[in-house]
Design an enzyme around this catalytic site. Structure first.
Site, PDB file in Angstrom:
ATOM      1  N   LYS A   1       0.983  -1.137   0.133  1.00 16.63           N
ATOM      2  CA  LYS A   1       0.185  -0.077   0.079  1.00 16.63           C
ATOM      3  C   LYS A   1       0.917   1.345  -0.150  1.00 16.63           C
ATOM      4  CE  LYS A   1      -4.341  -1.735   1.747  1.00 16.63           C
ATOM      5  NZ  LYS A   1      -5.301  -1.911   2.934  1.00 16.63           N
TER       6      LYS A   1
ATOM      7  N   ARG B   1      -3.535 -10.203   5.298  1.00 15.67           N
ATOM      8  CA  ARG B   1      -4.018  -9.950   3.988  1.00 15.67           C
ATOM      9  C   ARG B   1      -2.924  -9.387   3.199  1.00 15.67           C
ATOM     10  NH1 ARG B   1      -6.564  -6.641   0.454  1.00 15.67           N
ATOM     11  NH2 ARG B   1      -7.938  -7.558  -1.029  1.00 15.67           N
TER      12      ARG B   1
END
Length: 269
Positions: A214, A248
């Site tokens: 991210k 995740r």
């Protein structure tokens, strides 16, 4: 907790959730797994590398993403869910905030719903999950990163999601919470949230952490999305040490190894 046919002991172990995006525009792997044979091959690869849940998404949530109608989302994810469930013995999570998609996904075999809006976007989502009796992950999210007291406000938002779940009849033992790294937070707030994950333990639910590749990693290291593995591994280790039950991730093998090492160290801390 029970997800599909498997028990997850999140008090003593952190499990890897492998990401499978059935989208043309996801921020790091858009278009790679749109075809069913590509999705199945990647699923098999992630299982071999140690993934214990597969999280399937049919709509990108990258900044500036194009919204997808539920009908199109269903068209993307349902055939993949059906094929994975027929071929592999692994729980499948469906990443969607739309009740229509969730209902179709559960009927196709999805074992869990991963809602990036924590039941607060679609008024029917909580009842769909409750009626199906499947577990869910409720993520923190806001339209704008405006807070009076950041950590306290995040906890209060999650409490609102938990209240919606309780009113709908979703059992407490079927709920996972996600602090929502990269959603409704500034760069600094994302770092603060990762550094204070243990505060969310007070809510009494297993935590899922999703930092893989991210922007918080890209901005910190000044690296493009394809070079964010090392940064991701640092966040995974932090999550394990702070008690998260699920990670995740895109890169399963490397994160499985990071979790194993972090858990070994944690026993002596």
């Amino acid at each position: 907790m029970q997800i599909g046919g498997r028990h997850f002991d999140t008090e003593h172990h952190c499990y890897i959730m492998g990401i499978l995006n059935i989208t043309p525009d996801s921020f790091s792997d858009g278009g790679k797994f749109e075809k069913i044979d590509q999705a199945l091959f990647h699923t098999e690869e992630m299982i071999k590398e140690g993934a214990e849940i597969i999280d399937i998404g049919g709509e990108s949530t990258r900044p500036g993403f194009a919204k997808v109608a539920a009908e199109e989302e269903v068209r993307r994810v349902v055939p993949v869910i059906e094929k994975i469930k027929s071929r592999f013995d692994i729980p499948v999570s469906l990443d969607s905030h739309k009740a229509e998609t969730a209902k179709a996904g559960i009927e196709a075999g999805a074992d869990m719903i991963n809602d990036i809006w924590g039941l607060r976007q679609d008024a029917e989502m909580a009842s769909v999950i409750a009626e199906a009796g499947v577990p869910c992950c409720l993520m923190h999210n806001r339209i704008e990163p405006v807070y009076k007291s950041f950590i306290t406000d995040v906890m209060n938002d999650l409490k609102e999601s938990l209240s919606l779940a309780e009113r709908a009849g979703i059992a407490k033992e079927k709920i996972i919470l996600d602090p929502g790294i990269g959603f409704g937070k500034t760069y600094e707030q994302n770092l603060e949230m990762i550094a204070n994950l243990e505060t969310l333990q007070a809510l009494g639910y297993p935590l899922l952490l999703g930092c893989s590749r991210k922007s918080v990693i890209g901005l910190t290291l000044d690296l493009p999305v394809e070079e964010r593995l090392e940064g991701t591994l640092v966040t995974t280790v932090a999550g394990v040490l702070k008690g998260c039950g699920f990670m995740r991730v895109h890169d399963v093998k490397e994160n499985v190894r990071a979790v194993k090492m972090a858990e070994a160290l944690k026993k002596y801390m």
